[in-house]
Design a protein around this motif. Structure first.
Motif, PDB file in Angstrom:
ATOM      1  N   HIS A 205      55.462  27.044  47.577  1.00  0.00           N
ATOM      2  CA  HIS A 205      55.535  25.695  46.982  1.00  0.00           C
ATOM      3  C   HIS A 205      57.008  25.282  46.918  1.00  0.00           C
ATOM      4  O   HIS A 205      57.768  25.815  46.109  1.00  0.00           O
ATOM      5  CB  HIS A 205      54.897  25.719  45.585  1.00  0.00           C
ATOM      6  CG  HIS A 205      54.923  24.423  44.835  1.00  0.00           C
ATOM      7  ND1 HIS A 205      53.810  23.914  44.194  1.00  0.00           N
ATOM      8  CD2 HIS A 205      55.910  23.522  44.575  1.00  0.00           C
ATOM      9  CE1 HIS A 205      54.109  22.782  43.583  1.00  0.00           C
ATOM     10  NE2 HIS A 205      55.408  22.520  43.788  1.00  0.00           N
TER      11      HIS A 205
ATOM     12  N   GLN B 299      47.341  20.657  48.257  1.00  0.00           N
ATOM     13  CA  GLN B 299      48.283  21.127  47.234  1.00  0.00           C
ATOM     14  C   GLN B 299      48.584  20.014  46.229  1.00  0.00           C
ATOM     15  O   GLN B 299      48.674  18.841  46.580  1.00  0.00           O
ATOM     16  CB  GLN B 299      49.589  21.616  47.875  1.00  0.00           C
ATOM     17  CG  GLN B 299      50.373  20.552  48.640  1.00  0.00           C
ATOM     18  CD  GLN B 299      51.646  21.087  49.279  1.00  0.00           C
ATOM     19  OE1 GLN B 299      52.094  22.181  48.964  1.00  0.00           O
ATOM     20  NE2 GLN B 299      52.240  20.304  50.198  1.00  0.00           N
TER      21      GLN B 299
ATOM     22  N   HIS C  75      50.050  19.567  41.689  1.00  0.00           N
ATOM     23  CA  HIS C  75      50.594  20.204  40.487  1.00  0.00           C
ATOM     24  C   HIS C  75      49.540  20.196  39.388  1.00  0.00           C
ATOM     25  O   HIS C  75      48.763  19.243  39.284  1.00  0.00           O
ATOM     26  CB  HIS C  75      51.836  19.456  39.998  1.00  0.00           C
ATOM     27  CG  HIS C  75      52.971  19.472  40.971  1.00  0.00           C
ATOM     28  ND1 HIS C  75      53.083  18.563  42.000  1.00  0.00           N
ATOM     29  CD2 HIS C  75      54.055  20.279  41.074  1.00  0.00           C
ATOM     30  CE1 HIS C  75      54.184  18.820  42.700  1.00  0.00           C
ATOM     31  NE2 HIS C  75      54.797  19.848  42.166  1.00  0.00           N
TER      32      HIS C  75
ATOM     33  N   GLY D  66      50.140  24.157  41.813  1.00  0.00           N
ATOM     34  CA  GLY D  66      51.481  24.595  41.444  1.00  0.00           C
ATOM     35  C   GLY D  66      51.641  24.670  39.938  1.00  0.00           C
ATOM     36  O   GLY D  66      51.144  23.813  39.207  1.00  0.00           O
TER      37      GLY D  66
ATOM     38  N   ILE E  29      49.995  28.814  42.127  1.00  0.00           N
ATOM     39  CA  ILE E  29      51.314  29.118  42.666  1.00  0.00           C
ATOM     40  C   ILE E  29      52.315  29.195  41.514  1.00  0.00           C
ATOM     41  O   ILE E  29      52.567  28.205  40.824  1.00  0.00           O
ATOM     42  CB  ILE E  29      51.762  28.063  43.708  1.00  0.00           C
ATOM     43  CG1 ILE E  29      50.660  27.835  44.768  1.00  0.00           C
ATOM     44  CG2 ILE E  29      53.072  28.514  44.341  1.00  0.00           C
ATOM     45  CD1 ILE E  29      50.261  29.052  45.571  1.00  0.00           C
TER      46      ILE E  29
ATOM     47  N   CYS F  38      55.861  29.451  39.884  1.00  0.00           N
ATOM     48  CA  CYS F  38      57.198  28.942  40.221  1.00  0.00           C
ATOM     49  C   CYS F  38      58.152  29.281  39.066  1.00  0.00           C
ATOM     50  O   CYS F  38      58.538  28.404  38.288  1.00  0.00           O
ATOM     51  CB  CYS F  38      57.145  27.428  40.416  1.00  0.00           C
ATOM     52  SG  CYS F  38      55.881  26.863  41.572  1.00  0.00           S
TER      53      CYS F  38
ATOM     54  N   ASP G 260      59.766  26.437  44.255  1.00  0.00           N
ATOM     55  CA  ASP G 260      59.691  25.046  43.794  1.00  0.00           C
ATOM     56  C   ASP G 260      61.044  24.350  43.914  1.00  0.00           C
ATOM     57  O   ASP G 260      61.372  23.479  43.105  1.00  0.00           O
ATOM     58  CB  ASP G 260      59.145  24.956  42.358  1.00  0.00           C
ATOM     59  CG  ASP G 260      58.812  23.525  41.957  1.00  0.00           C
ATOM     60  OD1 ASP G 260      58.473  22.728  42.839  1.00  0.00           O
ATOM     61  OD2 ASP G 260      58.918  23.198  40.753  1.00  0.00           O
TER      62      ASP G 260
END
Ligand code: GUN
Ligand code: ZN
Length: 427
Positions: A73, A226, A228, A266, A287, A289, A318
């Motif tokens: 990401h 993908q 957030h 994310g 994911i 980060c 990120d």
């Protein structure tokens, strides 16, 4: 012409997050046989040297040969604004990110940053990344062209936003669908490139836009999607006010066709029990980060809970919410988050996350992210004594993992002694 690379290696026998660190087997005197851009064989140096006497020997001494890092990401358009001071997520987006992303309407600027980003990634040992672009289709062309020129496996998509973003950085439900569909047709499956359907996050998309992208995904279910999810507490409250009908943040995606096994969420820090259970049930990926989560002040990824649930987890910088391009630095941050949540990750688990874990999250674990016969030959040589402080600590090590851990905690691009893409040396 076959090449036999000699060095220390790690063989992945299973998933060390599930099976424990023993699933990763260090080979102190290992060898990697490369031909035609692929890994042909891996094993003990003595065995492979005897079996392949005609191969050209490349001796890396004590360096660790590893799969190239896979950054699951990133926002390549934020390269130039990395390390911007003093803001939390929403203010950070408005103050730094959106003005910078506005500039990617200029194809020359997009090409310049795309090339710079990939060169920085490679110098840090990252051979594949999954990137957000900007709303401009030319920002997607720029990163794919730059990756193509370098022979890299790359995933990316146009970041869609039709509200709560400034004039000049908004598309519509229809143009998001049309432009994403056109980019997907142009790039998905070309060379080593994959298109990723990319709604930025629920606050910057209308229901119509989320539905349009959900429909596009349903037409191309092999694509990744993908976005957030639950990064910051203020953001979650904003989502609740924008989508009062939703059960929770995940439901804003789920109810618009944006939940599935090929989804990548994310951050995913502040999950409710329903959200985490649903994600585990579907098999979507989270994911992690970690440098971003502390840099933007978002919070701690709940390692014990997510591991107990058996979630599919990838690791990511990120960039540029994250404060580094280095997956070594990112592993170190993940370790620190593990400590703060009482789940100290073993070096085997950290390294696996930065390679095979991220590759599995991106559904390319059968192509990259491990040193095994039949995998693409994207690999790196890592100097485990790259600075005096690391070297003096490593000499005190009692085993392989103790020798590796100082590089995880203190290493940076100086530890990356070489990078090979498809068997060819690139950096
Ligand atoms: N949430 C929505 N957009 C972004 C972004 O660009 N960076 C981070 N860290 N979070 C986001
Ligand atoms: Zn992001």
């Amino acid at each position: 012409m076959a090449e036999l690379h000699l060095g220390q290696l790690m063989a992945y026998r299973g998933d060390p997050l599930v099976e424990g660190p023993e699933a990763v087997l260090p080979i102190r005197h290992g060898a990697l046989l490369i031909a035609n851009g692929m890994i042909v064989d891996i094993g003990e140096a003595a065995d492979l040297c005897a079996a392949h006497p005609g191969a050209t020997l490349v001796d890396h001494g004590d360096h660790l040969l590893s799969p190239g890092f896979i950054d699951a990401h990133v926002h390549y358009p934020q390269t130039a604004i990395i390390a911007s001071w003093g803001k939390r997520l929403i203010d950070w987006l408005n103050s730094y990110t959106f003005p910078e992303e506005m500039r990617f309407g200029d194809p020359a600027y997009a090409a310049d940053v795309a090339g710079r980003y990939l060169d920085l990634a490679l110098s840090n040992g990252t051979t594949t990344a999954c990137s957000y672009c900007t709303i401009h289709p030319q920002s997607v062309d720029a990163i794919f062209q730059a990756a193509q020129a370098r022979g890299m496996r790359m995933l990316a998509g146009k970041t869609c936003m039709d509200r709560n973003a400034p004039e000049g950085l908004r598309d519509t439900a229809q143009t998001a669908y049309d432009q994403s569909a056109a980019l997907l047709a142009r790039w998905h499956g070309v060379d080593r490139l994959s298109y990723v359907i990319t709604p930025r996050f629920s606050p910057t998309s209308s229901r119509e836009q989320l539905s349009a992208l959900g429909a596009l995904w349903a037409e191309h279910p092999d694509c990744l999607m993908q976005t957030h999810l639950s990064e910051q507490v203020d953001e979650i409250a904003w989502v609740k006010s924008l989508y009062p009908e939703a059960r929770d943040y995940l439901d804003t995606y789920e109810s618009h066709g944006l939940l599935g096994e090929n989804a990548l969420y994310g951050h995913a820090i502040h999950l409710t029990p329903r959200e985490s259970a649903r994600i585990a049930e579907v098999g979507a990926a989270l994911i992690h980060c970690p440098t971003s989560n502390s840099f933007i002040g978002s919070g701690l990824f709940d390692w014990p809970a997510r591991m107990a649930e058996g979630q599919r987890i990838g690791l990511a910088t990120d960039t540029g919410g994250g404060s580094n391009f280095s997956m070594l630095r990112t592993m170190a941050a993940a370790y620190e988050v593990g400590q703060l949540t009482h789940q100290p990750l073993h070096p085997a688990q950290l390294w696996w996350l930065a390679t095979q874990g991220s590759a599995r999250a991106l559904r390319i674990g059968d192509k990259v992210g491990a040193l095994a016969p039949g995998m693409e030959a994207d690999f790196i040589a890592v100097d485990l004594a790259s600075t005096p402080v690391i070297a003096q600590r490593a000499t005190r090590a009692n085993d392989f993992w103790e020798a590796l851990f100082p590089t995880i905690m203190m290493g940076d691009d100086r530890a990356i002694a070489g990078v090979w893409i498809g068997g060819k040396k690139r950096a």
